[in-house]
Design an enzyme around this catalytic site. Sequence first.
Site, mmCIF file in Angstrom:
data_model
loop_
_atom_site.group_PDB
_atom_site.id
_atom_site.type_symbol
_atom_site.label_atom_id
_atom_site.label_comp_id
_atom_site.label_asym_id
_atom_site.label_seq_id
_atom_site.Cartn_x
_atom_site.Cartn_y
_atom_site.Cartn_z
ATOM 1 N N LYS A 1 -53.245 30.194 -14.756
ATOM 2 C CA LYS A 1 -53.465 31.444 -14.031
ATOM 3 C C LYS A 1 -54.193 32.442 -14.915
ATOM 4 C CE LYS A 1 -49.417 31.232 -11.005
ATOM 5 N NZ LYS A 1 -48.244 31.965 -10.496
ATOM 6 N N GLU B 1 -47.949 28.100 -16.126
ATOM 7 C CA GLU B 1 -46.596 27.971 -15.568
ATOM 8 C C GLU B 1 -46.393 26.567 -15.021
ATOM 9 O OE1 GLU B 1 -46.420 30.842 -12.421
ATOM 10 O OE2 GLU B 1 -45.797 32.476 -13.735
ATOM 11 N N ASN C 1 -46.264 44.092 -8.039
ATOM 12 C CA ASN C 1 -47.276 44.964 -7.444
ATOM 13 C C ASN C 1 -46.799 46.405 -7.561
ATOM 14 O OD1 ASN C 1 -48.767 42.686 -6.546
ATOM 15 N ND2 ASN C 1 -47.325 42.477 -4.872
ATOM 16 N N ARG D 1 -47.536 49.257 -6.144
ATOM 17 C CA ARG D 1 -48.063 50.089 -5.043
ATOM 18 C C ARG D 1 -47.149 49.950 -3.831
ATOM 19 N NH1 ARG D 1 -50.920 45.042 -4.776
ATOM 20 N NH2 ARG D 1 -50.266 44.017 -2.855
HETATM 21 C C1 MV4 Z 1 -47.860 29.603 -8.013
HETATM 22 C C2 MV4 Z 1 -47.711 28.555 -7.080
HETATM 23 C C3 MV4 Z 1 -46.978 27.460 -7.475
HETATM 24 N N1 MV4 Z 1 -46.421 27.399 -8.711
HETATM 25 N N2 MV4 Z 1 -47.302 29.505 -9.226
HETATM 26 C C4 MV4 Z 1 -50.945 32.215 -5.448
HETATM 27 C C5 MV4 Z 1 -51.373 33.637 -5.618
HETATM 28 C C6 MV4 Z 1 -50.649 34.175 -6.792
HETATM 29 N N3 MV4 Z 1 -50.119 35.455 -6.507
HETATM 30 C C7 MV4 Z 1 -49.582 33.182 -7.098
HETATM 31 N N4 MV4 Z 1 -49.844 32.006 -6.326
HETATM 32 C C8 MV4 Z 1 -49.138 30.864 -6.506
HETATM 33 N N5 MV4 Z 1 -48.552 30.719 -7.717
HETATM 34 C C9 MV4 Z 1 -46.619 28.427 -9.557
HETATM 35 N N6 MV4 Z 1 -46.082 28.358 -10.757
HETATM 36 C C10 MV4 Z 1 -48.284 28.707 -5.818
HETATM 37 C C11 MV4 Z 1 -49.013 29.853 -5.529
HETATM 38 C C12 MV4 Z 1 -49.534 29.947 -4.201
HETATM 39 C C13 MV4 Z 1 -49.020 30.908 -3.318
HETATM 40 C C14 MV4 Z 1 -48.050 31.830 -3.695
HETATM 41 C C15 MV4 Z 1 -47.565 32.758 -2.815
HETATM 42 C C16 MV4 Z 1 -48.050 32.782 -1.523
HETATM 43 C C17 MV4 Z 1 -49.009 31.897 -1.131
HETATM 44 C C18 MV4 Z 1 -49.523 30.944 -2.016
HETATM 45 C C19 MV4 Z 1 -50.494 30.046 -1.593
HETATM 46 C C20 MV4 Z 1 -50.994 29.123 -2.463
HETATM 47 C C21 MV4 Z 1 -50.515 29.076 -3.781
#
Ligand code: MV4
Length: 450
Positions: A158, A200, A290, A292
């Site tokens: 990330k 992660e 966040n 906000r």
């Molecule tokens: C993740 C994940 C799976 N495992 N982290 C997507 C946007 C960002 N804010 C964090 N995200 C994700 N992080 C780990 N360790 C899957 C996502 C993710 C996701 C998270 C929340 C809502 C929708 C999503 C859609 C695809 C992937």
Amino acid sequence: MLRKVLIANRNEIALRVINACRELGIRTVAVYSEADRNSLHVKFADEAICIGPPRAADSYLNVPAVISAAEIADVDAIHPGYGLLSENANFAEVCRASNIKFIGPPPEVTRLMGEKEKARQAMKDAKVPILPGSDGIVASEEEALDWAQRVGYPVILKAKAGGGGRGMRIVRAPEDLPNLFHAASTEAANAFGNGDLYMEKFIERPRHIEFQVLADEHGNVTTLFERECSIQRRHQKLIEEAPSLQVTPKMRAEIGATLKRCLTDIGYQNAGTIEFLMDEDGSLYFIEMNTRIQVEHPVTEAITGVDLVKAQLRIASGERLDQILPANIEIRGHAIECRINAEHPDKFTPSAGKITAFNVPGFNGVRVDTAQYAEGVVPPYYDSLIAKLITHGANREEAISRMERALSQFIVQGIHTSIPLHQRIFQDEDFRAGKFDTKFMERFLAKPSS
Ligand code: MV4
């Protein structure tokens, strides 16, 4: 109490802030782009100042233009809404230097939470559960391989400066890591001007659950429970609800108490949201914060009876939480929000243009936050949200049935909207049973019947 507030935003959230100000006797100043001359936030504010051409970069994101408007109108505070300048620490610093109160946390806190790996460390230090992963930045491929082996595949890279899914790559095997590391870093550098990455453990089918907090300027913090936001497409939420059926009273109380300690230590102020992923076992892990007010704040307002924007304004006026909130806040019933977007039903591309007919539903337990009207225009320059439809009921079933009725009575002609898509989602068995995760929409859209 604040005397006069400039709203550095547009659309339904600008109107939402104007209404909260009105209830508190605060004068309002709208700013607008040339494309928003005929917008309701301009019409309903006490004063309005044009700050530039249609593109957001030339108007709503133009810091000197916004600050000049604030100085000319002689406001004592700026409410940034969500998006735009709301999480821009430099903007909050300019406000401070100009003696204008920024309605949000101090810039130092915004900056900390904007650096995702630092936010992760701060939460870890406060005993908020985080996913296994790197300690801070992974500086090289070699370091990344090392961490991935310790954490165990699959892992996710990330962007430190990230958000919204950009600069993220899932790594399933060590041989794929070098290419994905470079791809993520390059994408992050282009999107955010910073290519730094952290790592992660990857959760395959997480739920997205977030906790609302309020903090005053005297060191008091309270949590207002959680929202479930897993129904999303391409990182855009479509449906949010509160509370989450998956969060037990025990988890809610434990996470709440831990967050309260953590945010007190950090010196958090004003409204904020802490995002978690829930894994298949039902455990919650912090992912980001966040700093906000969020789009989906009305579902929390519905189940708690707290006006979050009025709370933001009162906090910024120096009031204490015990003056603002009742002593005991409990969850009342269940609330759901549909984000109604102006978009083409199949391609999901924005559908800008003139609205020819517009009927807003009402009745018990129905709230609509919108700045649209019949004969109004949806400009092509901004995001496609045209309304938020929120229903509240004694339980989830009642909130769902009110939503179905309200969707059927929400008439928008002249442009395409996501209303038909929402109606189909509400007929889905898994959705109705509360069986979903962040992959729900992918599966749903692949079904022949949907
Ligand atoms: C993740 C994940 C799976 N495992 N982290 C997507 C946007 C960002 N804010 C964090 N995200 C994700 N992080 C780990 N360790 C899957 C996502 C993710 C996701 C998270 C929340 C809502 C929708 C999503 C859609 C695809 C992937």
